[in-house]
Design an enzyme around this catalytic site. Structure first.
Site, PDB file in Angstrom:
ATOM      1  N   ARG A   1       0.843  -1.199   0.000  1.00  9.24           N
ATOM      2  CA  ARG A   1       0.000   0.000   0.000  1.00  9.24           C
ATOM      3  C   ARG A   1       0.878   1.249   0.000  1.00  9.24           C
ATOM      4  O   ARG A   1       0.377   2.355   0.097  1.00  9.24           O
ATOM      5  CB  ARG A   1      -0.922   0.016   1.236  1.00  9.24           C
TER       6      ARG A   1
ATOM      7  N   LYS B   1       6.299   3.220  -3.490  1.00  9.87           N
ATOM      8  CA  LYS B   1       6.751   1.966  -4.097  1.00  9.87           C
ATOM      9  C   LYS B   1       5.914   1.627  -5.317  1.00  9.87           C
ATOM     10  O   LYS B   1       6.431   1.153  -6.323  1.00  9.87           O
ATOM     11  CB  LYS B   1       6.627   0.820  -3.093  1.00  9.87           C
TER      12      LYS B   1
ATOM     13  N   ASP C   1      10.594  -7.186  -0.585  1.00  6.84           N
ATOM     14  CA  ASP C   1      11.072  -6.791   0.726  1.00  6.84           C
ATOM     15  C   ASP C   1      12.457  -6.215   0.497  1.00  6.84           C
ATOM     16  O   ASP C   1      13.227  -6.715  -0.333  1.00  6.84           O
ATOM     17  CB  ASP C   1      11.123  -7.963   1.700  1.00  6.84           C
TER      18      ASP C   1
ATOM     19  N   GLY D   1      12.563   6.739   2.861  1.00  8.08           N
ATOM     20  CA  GLY D   1      13.414   5.901   3.714  1.00  8.08           C
ATOM     21  C   GLY D   1      14.778   6.527   3.957  1.00  8.08           C
ATOM     22  O   GLY D   1      14.901   7.702   4.308  1.00  8.08           O
TER      23      GLY D   1
ATOM     24  N   HIS E   1      18.596  -0.814  -6.103  1.00  8.97           N
ATOM     25  CA  HIS E   1      18.376  -2.229  -5.820  1.00  8.97           C
ATOM     26  C   HIS E   1      17.030  -2.683  -6.387  1.00  8.97           C
ATOM     27  O   HIS E   1      16.924  -3.739  -6.984  1.00  8.97           O
ATOM     28  CB  HIS E   1      18.440  -2.430  -4.305  1.00  8.97           C
TER      29      HIS E   1
END
Ligand code: IMP
Length: 202
Positions: free
Chosen positions: A8, A12, A69, A153, A180
């Site tokens: 959510r 991202k 993740d 982040g 990444h």
């Protein structure tokens, strides 16, 4: 073809949609399936968490699910914050608190030992329970104070290798090319192209 992104997190979703933009894929998110349960990220590896989330969401939606993740590993901290990246400063911690804790843990670490990498594992799960995983890495170093306002982040303290600006000082496109998540998504995209005949019927 529909793919459900098991997140959510709007940033991202934006980042993933931009990278998958050229493909014939209709991207859905958990907001399209409000009854799907929250999946607890309690595995001790990025891969364990990504696979767990993707399997839970394909089971709940009966569509192909993609989960990621990711996190930051600082070599001088033996890989911390690692799978704890999102809640390094405690459950519900925001980016400012997490960065604050990281900089304080690293205050005595000299410049030449501030190496770190972002890791991303993307898991794809099919309704029949089959899974695939794709990894991406971004090597770099941790600065001494936050710089820049883009991204999210730990971006304001992460200098990718070979650059004198942080991820938070780069445009989204510049970050995608080095990140990444960008690397892991490239592997995922190649896989999807090569396996089109398997998934187009789903
Ligand atoms: P998760 O993958 O949603 O569990 O999030 C992991 C955490 O790692 C995020 O909340 C961020 O703190 C950090 N992280 C993951 N990817 C990035 C990135 O591209 N930039 C900055 N921080 C990131």
């Amino acid at each position: 073809m529909d793919i459900v992104l098991a997140t959510r997190n709007k940033k991202k979703v934006e980042e993933m949609s931009r990278i998958l933009g050229g493909m014939d894929i209709n991207i859905l998110t958990l907001d399209d399936f409000p009854s799907c349960p929250e999946v607890e990220e309690d595995a001790n590896t990025f891969e364990g968490n990504a696979v767990k989330k993707a399997l839970a969401i394909t089971k709940c939606t009966n569509k192909i699910a993609v989960a990621d993740d990711s996190g930051l590993e600082v070599y001088a901290l033996n890989g911390a914050p690692g799978v704890m990246s999102a809640r390094y400063a405690g459950e519900g911690a925001d980016d400012v608190a997490n960065i604050g804790k990281l900089l304080s843990e690293m205050k005595d670490i000299p410049d030449e030992q501030r190496g770190a990498r972002f890791v991303c594992c993307i898991a794809l799960a099919y309704p029949n329970g089959k899974t695939e995983t794709f990894f991406g890495f971004a090597e770099g170093r941790i600065g001494r104070e936050p710089r820049g306002r883009m991204g999210f982040g730990y971006d304001p303290v992460f200098y990718p290798a070979g650059y004198e600006v942080t991820f938070a000082e780069m445009s989204p496109e510049e970050k995608d090319a080095l990140s990444h998540r960008g690397n892991a998504l490239e592997g995922f995209k190649k896989y999807m192209k090569a396996h089109y005949s398997e998934y187009k019927e789903i």
